[in-house]
Design an enzyme around this catalytic site. Structure first.
Site: not given
Length: 506
Positions: A283, A467
């Site tokens: 996403d 991340e």
């Protein structure tokens, strides 16, 4: 079991006002806060005070809600040691990222065992993140921690019938890429096949969740129900979905803005597609967009994804193995047959013979999508690809996806975080292991070395494990998406340690 209500359902108008007025820069902040008093009394007080011209919503929220992360973890802020190597940094981070939460608090759902959170804004046990975290723990011999995370995952399956995105009430309407099967296989490498037998009931329960409604398919438009789709030749494949059709509570403002900008699109359909993309873990990505550069054209639930169906094949094959070891020949045959049918359907619908790559399939339009992504290596990871297909995929990876810092997620740069120029640890791992499975060890080694070197270079400059990374150059720091770059970071740490062990890098 009846689902618990999320903060959007519990807080009503107050929730909408806080999120749309952007009291917090990141919408996830508010959904993770814990009410100090009973919800009813907070709502009643809000109703009375909100019309006062001097009313301060930010002050009201800070008076009535508390940040659970600060009260539960009871840990000092993580101290960066300039002298630490990346591996020493990660080893200390595991302790900092470890949580124990045996009582429901606000939106956070209790779990029986300790777990490791990804870090940054992600303060819960995330489903697919956890598998890649477990790889790193296993590389360091932390098998008790590996088993605790697996036990928590099995607990959620027993409680809810599936694995939610994470242990938050507002995530209970969707799952994530089903890596529970790989968690089981990881522990089985350490403790033997008894692990597969032990967790077979939960694996079957999760399988039923993904296949729910397969007997209703012929009554539905496009022969699709929840997460199952029936193709023209009666093959069954899966898609990402969500059981709700409202704006995501943690991204309420962003979803409402997307809906407003989309004009005539039916809001609940748009929200479903946004939520389904959140279930995919990607996403957002051009994979899900009719126009690769326009989020408003998202149509995730119309798409049969390569990655999901490869994982479903692994689930069916592993269930067959489990039944075989329990000497259940009928059920063994049943699941071997299901896996074989899925393998054929993946080849029929997801392999594009002209493009020589695995591509997602739009079952509404009955054709492959045009987006090349690292989802295309999952059939190698799962052992579904034939030798010829694997050779073509390897050529494409080397020619188009291989960059100075590893492999890029897609070939499209559009500002979405699951697109170029970003590289993500889990997709490096899947690509490397998929290539190794078919003997492309030299290419796998190149990707692994480049990824580790990128991680090390960013760590040397910032003392952070982040991340996502920019694998094309520049600072190496990833970007794009709905929130700022997070550090911590669970799956980056896990894959880094697992690759270093595999490559025997000290």
């Amino acid at each position: 079991m009846k689902s618990k209500k999320g903060p959007d359902e519990l807080l009503g108008e107050l929730f909408g006002d806080v999120q749309t007025q952007q009291i917090y820069a990141d919408g996830k902040t508010f959904v993770d806060l814990t009410p100090k008093n009973r919800i009813r009394s907070i709502k009643e007080e809000y109703k009375l005070l909100k019309t006062d011209p001097h009313f301060d919503l930010r002050e009201f929220v800070s008076r009535h809600f508390t940040d659970l992360a600060q009260t539960v973890s009871k840990k000092d802020p993580f101290a960066v040691h300039d002298s630490d190597t990346a591996e020493e940094h990660i080893t200390r981070l595991w302790e900092y990222l470890e949580r124990r939460n045996r009582v429901d608090r606000g939106s956070l759902i209790a779990l029986p065992h300790k777990y490791i959170v990804p870090g940054g804004r992600f303060n819960e046990q995330f489903y697919w993140d956890s598998y890649f975290i477990m790889l790193g723990l296993a590389a360091q011999g932390e098998w008790k921690k590996v088993e605790d995370i697996l036990k928590n995952t099995a607990y959620m399956i027993r409680k809810y019938g599936y694995v939610p995105t994470a242990n938050r009430t507002y995530f209970l309407s969707r799952s994530q890429p089903p890596f529970f099967v790989m968690m089981i296989k990881l522990l089985a490498e350490h403790k033997g096949k008894k692990v597969i037998r032990y967790y077979l009931p939960q694996l079957l329960t999760e399988y039923r969740f993904w296949m729910k409604g397969r007997r209703k398919l012929e009554e539905t438009e496009h022969n699709a129900y929840r997460r199952v789709v029936q193709l023209s030749d009666k093959s069954l494949l899966n898609r990402y979905y969500d059981n709700k059709v409202t704006a995501r509570p943690e991204s309420l403002r962003e979803d409402i803005e997307t809906a407003k900008a989309s004009g005539k699109r039916i809001r609940d359909r748009l929200f479903l597609h946004l939520r389904a993309a959140a279930e995919s873990g990607w996403d957002f990505s051009s994979r899900w967009l009719a126009d690769p550069n326009d989020l408003k054209t998202i149509h995730t639930a119309d798409i049969i994804p390569v990655d999901l169906n490869s994982l479903m094949y692994l689930m069916e094959s592993t269930i067959a193995d489990g039944y075989n070891s329990l000497l259940h020949p009928l059920q063994t045959r049943r699941f071997k047959k299901a896996a074989a049918k899925r393998k054929d359907a993946i080849h029929e619908y997801l392999w594009d013979e002209d493009k020589k790559f695995y591509l997602d399939y739009n079952f509404h339009h009955q054709k492959n999508t045009t987006v090349f992504s690292l989802a295309g290596v999952f059939p190698l990871y799962a052992g579904i690809a034939g030798e010829a297909e694997a050779a073509d995929v390897a050529v494409m990876i080397q020619r188009e996806f291989l960059k100075p810092g590893g492999v890029v997620t897609t070939l499209i740069e559009n500002g979405q975080q699951w697109d170029s120029p970003n590289g993500w640890a889990p997709l490096q791992w899947i690509t490397i292991q998929g290539l190794r499975r078919y003997g492309y060890n030299e290419l796998a080694d190149i990707i692994a070395h480049r990824w580790i070197e990128l991680n090390d270079a960013v760590f040397m400059k910032t003392h952070r494990m982040v991340e996502k990374y920019n694998v094309m150059g520049g600072s190496g720091l990833g970007g794009g998406g709905e929130y700022v770059l997070q550090d911590g970071f669970g799956w980056t740490n896990g894959v880094y340690l697992a690759l270093k062990k595999e490559l025997k890098i000290s």
